[in-house]
Design a protein around this motif. Structure first.
Motif, PDB file in Angstrom:
ATOM      1  N   LYS A 197      26.569  46.358  34.640  1.00 48.26           N
ATOM      2  CA  LYS A 197      26.416  47.572  33.837  1.00 48.26           C
ATOM      3  C   LYS A 197      27.672  47.894  33.039  1.00 48.26           C
ATOM      4  CE  LYS A 197      23.176  49.612  37.173  1.00 48.26           C
ATOM      5  NZ  LYS A 197      22.935  50.746  38.110  1.00 48.26           N
ATOM      6  N   THR A 198      28.817  47.362  33.480  1.00 50.34           N
ATOM      7  CA  THR A 198      30.094  47.654  32.830  1.00 50.34           C
ATOM      8  C   THR A 198      30.817  46.347  32.514  1.00 50.34           C
ATOM      9  OG1 THR A 198      30.279  49.719  34.089  1.00 50.34           O
ATOM     10  CG2 THR A 198      32.281  48.890  33.044  1.00 50.34           C
ATOM     11  N   LYS A 199      31.359  46.284  31.303  1.00 55.40           N
ATOM     12  CA  LYS A 199      32.155  45.123  30.918  1.00 55.40           C
ATOM     13  C   LYS A 199      33.597  45.344  31.358  1.00 55.40           C
ATOM     14  CE  LYS A 199      29.289  43.867  26.946  1.00 55.40           C
ATOM     15  NZ  LYS A 199      29.256  43.614  25.489  1.00 55.40           N
ATOM     16  N   ALA A 200      34.264  44.262  31.733  1.00 54.48           N
ATOM     17  CA  ALA A 200      35.639  44.376  32.217  1.00 54.48           C
ATOM     18  C   ALA A 200      36.338  43.034  32.086  1.00 54.48           C
ATOM     19  CB  ALA A 200      35.655  44.857  33.670  1.00 54.48           C
ATOM     20  N   HIS A 201      37.663  43.079  32.264  1.00 56.37           N
ATOM     21  CA  HIS A 201      38.468  41.862  32.298  1.00 56.37           C
ATOM     22  C   HIS A 201      38.872  41.582  33.748  1.00 56.37           C
ATOM     23  CE1 HIS A 201      38.813  42.840  28.003  1.00 56.37           C
ATOM     24  NE2 HIS A 201      39.098  41.564  27.826  1.00 56.37           N
ATOM     25  N   PHE A 202      38.775  40.321  34.145  1.00 52.64           N
ATOM     26  CA  PHE A 202      39.145  39.888  35.485  1.00 52.64           C
ATOM     27  C   PHE A 202      40.285  38.884  35.330  1.00 52.64           C
ATOM     28  CE2 PHE A 202      38.790  37.008  39.116  1.00 52.64           C
ATOM     29  CZ  PHE A 202      38.738  37.903  40.175  1.00 52.64           C
ATOM     30  N   ILE A 203      41.441  39.211  35.888  1.00 52.44           N
ATOM     31  CA  ILE A 203      42.642  38.400  35.680  1.00 52.44           C
ATOM     32  C   ILE A 203      43.131  37.859  37.023  1.00 52.44           C
ATOM     33  CG2 ILE A 203      45.006  38.351  34.798  1.00 52.44           C
ATOM     34  CD1 ILE A 203      44.260  40.734  33.015  1.00 52.44           C
ATOM     35  N   MET A 204      43.352  36.535  37.068  1.00 55.40           N
ATOM     36  CA  MET A 204      43.932  35.881  38.240  1.00 55.40           C
ATOM     37  C   MET A 204      45.283  35.295  37.838  1.00 55.40           C
ATOM     38  SD  MET A 204      40.547  33.825  39.557  1.00 55.40           S
ATOM     39  CE  MET A 204      41.389  33.110  40.959  1.00 55.40           C
ATOM     40  N   ASP A 205      46.317  35.672  38.568  1.00 56.57           N
ATOM     41  CA  ASP A 205      47.667  35.178  38.279  1.00 56.57           C
ATOM     42  C   ASP A 205      48.182  34.450  39.515  1.00 56.57           C
ATOM     43  OD1 ASP A 205      50.267  34.706  37.575  1.00 56.57           O
ATOM     44  OD2 ASP A 205      50.565  36.656  36.629  1.00 56.57           O
TER      45      ASP A 205
END
Length: 401
Positions: free
Chosen positions: A340-348
């Protein structure tokens, strides 16, 4: 009795030996065939679309290692259950009917339900001989010595498809063929083996077993999956560790979540990887949740469980104002999982041992960005690399003594 042998040649095929046995005392007789040649280089599969009564009269050579199938009835005569035979398609069906009818009187007396089902199936086989509707007849012979007649030879028969194929090692073993086996690679054996060692349960400290398996992730590298299962308390845990060395550079992976299908992407989060979701102002530090090999949905749900099960955040020990904020955070996290919501997923990952699946591989993924970077001194310190010496340590050790 007397056995007669006849060496004969089938047109457009090869030579076979026909053996016929007859007993004068009891009048029992039997006929079978054997190939007069060697096992062929490739196996053969004949697929015939039977559409008329003439097709039922086609000659068939079925060796003892051949499998006969009629997919429409889910019917199969397995390999090595019958002797080789020179007959017709109708003859193969008649032989199958005779084999099924052989023990029917006993079945009717002991298990009437099974006997009625077999009678029903026998009726279906007999209807095939009348060819009221078309069906498919398949002969699959790994030795390559079976045959189905082409009445139009040397012209092509549109109803008959002949396929040559390479035998599998299992088929070659059934035929008694020796394969040119290469010496076993110890590393390959390790990949195919699940190792088990004794340990103690982290919950109840009872003796338990831990299984360990080396797994190759496509377009990435090898990882080690470890799973512990306690029979005493039922506790289960799994962990993923990198199967290789620390990479020369760190890796930062950024995924723009735009569709619910993104939740099915495979993800490998190493122990040294941190996770960030900027839209939620959320960051998961290095070492939290340990190493995991799961999907993006699975990792986000683990993060939600981590927050919900913490007694100092949502339990009796929490403050109302903080509880409301965390409940709002968990709700937004579930909205991301549900698409339902767009987002950024970041793996460092400074060690470079984490991975997020590229569903377009080997092409570029428009929503996935992978960056390589040089580690800082602090990151090398956390990984224990600043004081690690892998070259020239022998001479230093000798001079120190």
């Amino acid at each position: 009795g007397v056995t007669r042998l006849l060496l004969t040649r089938i047109p457009f095929f090869k030579e076979i030996i026909v053996s016929s046995f007859a007993c004068d005392s009891c009048s029992w007789s039997n006929t079978e065939i054997q190939s007069a040649g060697r096992i062929q280089e490739q196996g053969v599969r004949y697929t015939l679309a039977v559409t008329s009564r003439q097709d039922m009269n086609r000659e068939v050579v079925k060796t003892d290692c051949a499998t006969a199938r009629i997919p429409e009835l889910d019917f199969e005569i397995p390999a090595f259950t019958q002797k080789g035979v020179l007959t017709t398609i109708e003859g193969i069906i008649d032989r199958a009917v005779a084999g099924l009818e052989q023990d029917q009187p006993v079945r009717r007396a002991t298990d009437e339900e099974v006997a009625s089902k077999i009678d029903e199936f026998i009726g279906k086989l007999k209807q095939l001989k009348e060819v009221r509707s078309s069906f498919t007849f398949i002969i699959d012979d790994p030795s390559g010595n079976s045959f189905v007649e082409n009445p139009h030879a040397p012209r092509k028969d549109d109803a008959l498809a002949v396929t040559r194929y390479r035998r599998t090692p299992q088929q070659a073993a059934l035929l008694g063929l020796e394969l040119d086996e290469k010496p076993a690679d110890p590393a390959e054996d390790l990949r195919n083996e699940v190792l088990q060692f004794n340990t103690n349960c982290p919950e109840c400290n009872a003796p338990a077993n831990t299984n360990m398996k080396l797994v190759q992730i496509p377009h990435f590298k090898e990882v080690i999956i470890m799973a512990t299962n306690c029979d005493s308390c039922g506790h289960r845990t799994n962990e993923v560790k990198s199967g290789g060395a620390i990479e020369p550079q760190g890796t930062r992976i950024t995924l723009r979540i735009t569709d619910p299908s993104d939740m099915t992407r495979d993800i490998l989060k190493s122990e040294t990887c941190s996770v960030e979701i900027p839209e939620l102002e959320f960051e998961l530090g290095m070492g939290v949740l340990g190493g995991k090999f799961t999907t993006l949905e699975g990792l986000l749900k683990d993060i939600a469980d981590l927050v919900e099960r913490n007694p100092f955040t949502l339990g009796d020990s929490s403050r109302p104002s903080k509880t409301e904020k965390l409940r709002e955070f968990v709700g937004k996290l579930h909205e991301i999982v549900e698409g339902k919501t767009k987002a950024h997923f970041i793996m460092d990952d400074p060690a470079g041992n984490s991975y997020l699946q590229n569903v377009y591989a080997p092409e570029e993924d428009p929503e996935l960005k992978v960056e390589r970077y040089e580690r800082t001194f602090e990151q090398n310190e956390d990984l224990g690399l600043n004081d690690m010496k892998t070259e020239g340590y022998e001479s230093e050790g000798a001079s120190g003594r």
